[in-house]
Motif scaffolding. Structure first.
Motif, mmCIF file in Angstrom:
data_model
loop_
_atom_site.group_PDB
_atom_site.id
_atom_site.type_symbol
_atom_site.label_atom_id
_atom_site.label_comp_id
_atom_site.label_asym_id
_atom_site.label_seq_id
_atom_site.Cartn_x
_atom_site.Cartn_y
_atom_site.Cartn_z
ATOM 1 N N ILE A 199 0.866 -1.184 0.000
ATOM 2 C CA ILE A 199 0.000 0.000 0.000
ATOM 3 C C ILE A 199 0.894 1.224 0.000
ATOM 4 O O ILE A 199 1.755 1.380 0.882
ATOM 5 N N GLY A 200 0.705 2.086 -0.988
ATOM 6 C CA GLY A 200 1.583 3.248 -1.047
ATOM 7 C C GLY A 200 0.862 4.510 -1.475
ATOM 8 O O GLY A 200 -0.025 4.482 -2.323
ATOM 9 N N PHE A 201 1.295 5.622 -0.890
ATOM 10 C CA PHE A 201 0.801 6.967 -1.212
ATOM 11 C C PHE A 201 1.908 7.724 -1.945
ATOM 12 O O PHE A 201 3.057 7.703 -1.515
ATOM 13 N N SER A 202 1.589 8.348 -3.072
ATOM 14 C CA SER A 202 2.518 9.257 -3.752
ATOM 15 C C SER A 202 3.771 8.494 -4.224
ATOM 16 O O SER A 202 3.641 7.541 -4.995
ATOM 17 N N MET A 203 4.959 8.839 -3.773
ATOM 18 C CA MET A 203 6.112 8.029 -4.168
ATOM 19 C C MET A 203 5.979 6.613 -3.605
ATOM 20 O O MET A 203 6.595 5.681 -4.128
ATOM 21 N N GLY A 204 5.195 6.452 -2.557
ATOM 22 C CA GLY A 204 4.864 5.105 -2.081
ATOM 23 C C GLY A 204 4.013 4.363 -3.106
ATOM 24 O O GLY A 204 4.180 3.152 -3.311
ATOM 25 N N ALA A 205 3.110 5.074 -3.766
ATOM 26 C CA ALA A 205 2.315 4.469 -4.844
ATOM 27 C C ALA A 205 3.217 4.087 -6.011
ATOM 28 O O ALA A 205 3.046 3.034 -6.630
ATOM 29 N N THR B 161 -2.410 5.156 -3.808
ATOM 30 C CA THR B 161 -3.197 6.387 -3.642
ATOM 31 C C THR B 161 -2.358 7.580 -4.076
ATOM 32 O O THR B 161 -1.182 7.700 -3.716
ATOM 33 N N ALA B 162 -2.967 8.478 -4.870
ATOM 34 C CA ALA B 162 -2.324 9.734 -5.284
ATOM 35 C C ALA B 162 -0.898 9.511 -5.789
ATOM 36 O O ALA B 162 0.051 10.152 -5.317
ATOM 37 N N GLY B 163 -0.768 8.591 -6.740
ATOM 38 C CA GLY B 163 0.538 8.352 -7.350
ATOM 39 C C GLY B 163 0.330 7.543 -8.616
ATOM 40 O O GLY B 163 -0.667 6.821 -8.726
ATOM 41 N N THR B 164 1.259 7.652 -9.564
ATOM 42 C CA THR B 164 1.109 6.969 -10.845
ATOM 43 C C THR B 164 2.267 6.000 -11.092
ATOM 44 O O THR B 164 3.275 6.022 -10.387
ATOM 45 N N ALA B 165 2.109 5.178 -12.109
ATOM 46 C CA ALA B 165 3.104 4.158 -12.447
ATOM 47 C C ALA B 165 4.263 4.748 -13.246
ATOM 48 O O ALA B 165 5.284 4.093 -13.455
ATOM 49 N N LEU C 92 -5.655 -4.508 -8.101
ATOM 50 C CA LEU C 92 -5.019 -3.228 -7.785
ATOM 51 C C LEU C 92 -6.082 -2.161 -7.551
ATOM 52 O O LEU C 92 -6.929 -1.920 -8.409
ATOM 53 N N LEU C 93 -6.050 -1.575 -6.380
ATOM 54 C CA LEU C 93 -6.954 -0.471 -6.052
ATOM 55 C C LEU C 93 -6.211 0.833 -6.338
ATOM 56 O O LEU C 93 -5.213 1.145 -5.685
ATOM 57 N N TYR C 94 -6.721 1.563 -7.311
ATOM 58 C CA TYR C 94 -6.033 2.763 -7.812
ATOM 59 C C TYR C 94 -6.871 3.962 -7.390
ATOM 60 O O TYR C 94 -7.977 4.161 -7.883
ATOM 61 N N MET C 95 -6.342 4.750 -6.469
ATOM 62 C CA MET C 95 -7.115 5.844 -5.882
ATOM 63 C C MET C 95 -6.458 7.206 -6.086
ATOM 64 O O MET C 95 -5.808 7.744 -5.185
ATOM 65 N N PRO C 96 -6.642 7.797 -7.259
ATOM 66 C CA PRO C 96 -6.174 9.170 -7.444
ATOM 67 C C PRO C 96 -7.075 10.130 -6.664
ATOM 68 O O PRO C 96 -8.246 9.825 -6.430
#
Lengths: 363, 363
Positions: free
Chosen positions: B146-152, B172-176, B296-300
């Protein structure tokens, strides 16, 4: 030939600038008292005109300039096949204080040189242009005020300060108030410029190049939409350019020819804008917006990061005769200046139709 | 007690930080070869754990950190009434290279001190944490990353580099991939910092305070949505604070305690991220996204200016078992870290439900 600067970099796609289509003028106001109380001994407004004022003096359209722009900033709207036909209209394109041609930190002698130039407000600019029109050109009424960005800020101010002066108001990619985000965005850019100690509180001996470069790089992030970047739309102008090349090209050129104090002065002008602060409205933005009389075409860009569409929608609800027509574009802020062929066509069509309507309907 | 930094300023609303709820650990890798080919003699990963690893070693959840964050960055998700119950799960919260605790420019001896520290990639971080999990903790499978931003960004990289390692991925709030706008945004911030000559190419004797201040001010413009500012939502935390006070408070505090080289290193890590560049995918982002196996739960965040929802939608179309669940928030980027009570509740509910599903459905 006036050199192009600032946002005009984005607009060089639009109109070839090798021919000066405008007649070039200056208007000087003695002892101009700014809103801040400072009196400038000579306040100079540079402006260009297109076409001819008719005998009844009633075919004028006012085009107030955007950030660091010259009077050439609206040529994408001008032509017999565009919204503004200079064979029928008399177009007056004025330049904001601080652009390096009108009175600016860079061209004003002491005691108002450089950082000592007073922060002129949008209202100061409107007041000066009102005097230019009424005293110099003997124009007491215009068909329209049309403005992009800080030009839109001026258009909104005209609607509040002189509600009977224009038959129509057009505001593209600009709001009637600089909302807090706009203040913060510009504050970050100013912090970037002034992190360069060569700026020296504005009393630099030579330009703070590194600071101006940083200012431009920060600005660049705000200019277009994020999707514009993902789709690599810089390739519209330069198909072979990589992202790194695009960044380095902008780093070298964006605002590179502008004066640092001028850049900051206009940013401060921008930050302070609020039609609600117009004398008589006592800070009441909603009442100032409700006081607008002329039909108003309000055209935010759907992807503008400076003047987001949410702020435009918020303001529009209070403007009596508003038509809110978002520009469907990925070009962010420059969409409001016809930053590409589709936006130019859209704006020319909507603005042309709006100006031609006999009696635009209330909402 | 680990000091909080960076984005955590926005999150101090969330969880009182006066008690360290995590057990604190370090893992050292000898002769760690980075993707750039540089070999770090000692690569240190700092991490915190919550709860206990069960006998089967199959109740672990990995929580990789965001920009400049410590391992405390996910405590808003942790608790018996939240998505991650530490009485049942073993939570491993790792810290990115460059945060000042894990190996960083600021804490690594020569020849890799300061600006000579190699630019570690998101893949470098994932590789190091993979070794931490498998070699140190003997964990070969986790319930979720589970990651947020650079964690995502790290969560997406786990899904590509180690597609069978996690039962679930939450971003959450991060892209590939860091899309070009993200590169430009960070470049502007770095330009602001390095406009301060005290930075001295990274070999500063004392912190380039003015540059760090500018870096924070530029960053601030991107942090929340424009509407957050119009609605004055800083008053959620400080009801009496004016806009000017809010700006000056941030100018003084935002990133003020971080090292300049660390700030830049992590920004460079961020800029370079692209799961398509994973070995074996030859730059083909779409193929890398299609290779992801776990649900994958993708939460922008709907209003994130760093990782805009359009970029998330674009990527999601290629991910086989994605659930795209935008966070309805005005809080911009921090919405993805539960930046306020409503976002925290929304994320805990959606993430908790996603982790509890027996077999999340494919799209």
């Amino acid at each position: 030939m006036i050199r192009f600067c600032g946002l005009a970099i984005a607009l060089t796609l639009v109109v070839p600038q090798d021919v000066d289509r405008a007649a070039h003028h200056e208007f000087v106001i003695d002892n101009f008292r700014t809103e801040s109380g400072v009196v400038l001994p000579k306040a100079r407004i540079v402006y260009g005109t297109y076409g001819h004022l008719d005998a009844a003096r009633d075919n004028a359209v006012l085009l107030p300039s955007h950030y660091m722009a010259t009077h050439h900033g609206y040529e994408w709207l001008i032509g017999s096949d565009r919204a503004l036909d200079e064979s029928k209209l008399f177009l007056v394109a004025t330049e904001l204080f601080g652009n390096g041609h009108s009175s600016s930190p860079s061209n004003t002698p002491e005691p108002f040189h450089g950082p000592r130039f007073p922060v002129t407000t949008i209202r100061d600019n409107v007041d000066a242009v009102h005097r230019l029109l009424t005293e110099d050109l003997k124009i007491t009424h215009v068909r329209a005020v049309i403005g992009f960005s800080m030009g839109a800020q001026q258009a909104f101010q005209w609607a509040v300060s002189h509600p009977d002066f224009a038959d129509r108001i057009v505001a593209t990619a600009g709001t009637a108030k600089t909302w807090p985000h706009g203040v913060v965005r510009l504050e970050g850019q100013i912090a970037a410029l002034t992190a360069d100690p060569a700026f020296n509180g504005g009393d630099y001996a030579s330009p703070p190049r590194k600071g101006i470069e940083a200012y431009g790089m920060v600005w660049l992030g705000w200019l277009y939409s994020q999707e514009w970047w993902r789709r690599e739309l810089w390739k519209t102008a330069a198909p072979d350019r990589t992202l790194d090349q695009e960044i380095e090209n902008r780093r070298r050129t964006f605002f590179a020819n502008n004066d640092a104090n001028d850049l900051i002065l206009q940013a401060r002008t921008w930050q302070r804008h609020d039609v609600g602060a117009t004398p008589g409205f006592n800070g009441d933005l909603e009442r100032a917006l409700r006081s607008m009389k002329a039909p108003l075409l309000y055209m935010p860009s759907e992807t503008d990061l400076y003047f987001p569409i949410g702020d435009a929608r918020f303001e529009a609800q209070f403007i009596p005769r508003v038509s809110l027509v978002p520009i469907p574009s990925l070009w962010g802020h420059p969409a409001g200046a016809g930053g590409n062929a589709a936006d130019r066509a859209f704006l020319n069509e909507k603005i042309g139709r709006f100006l031609a309507e006999r009696q635009p309907s209330a909402r």
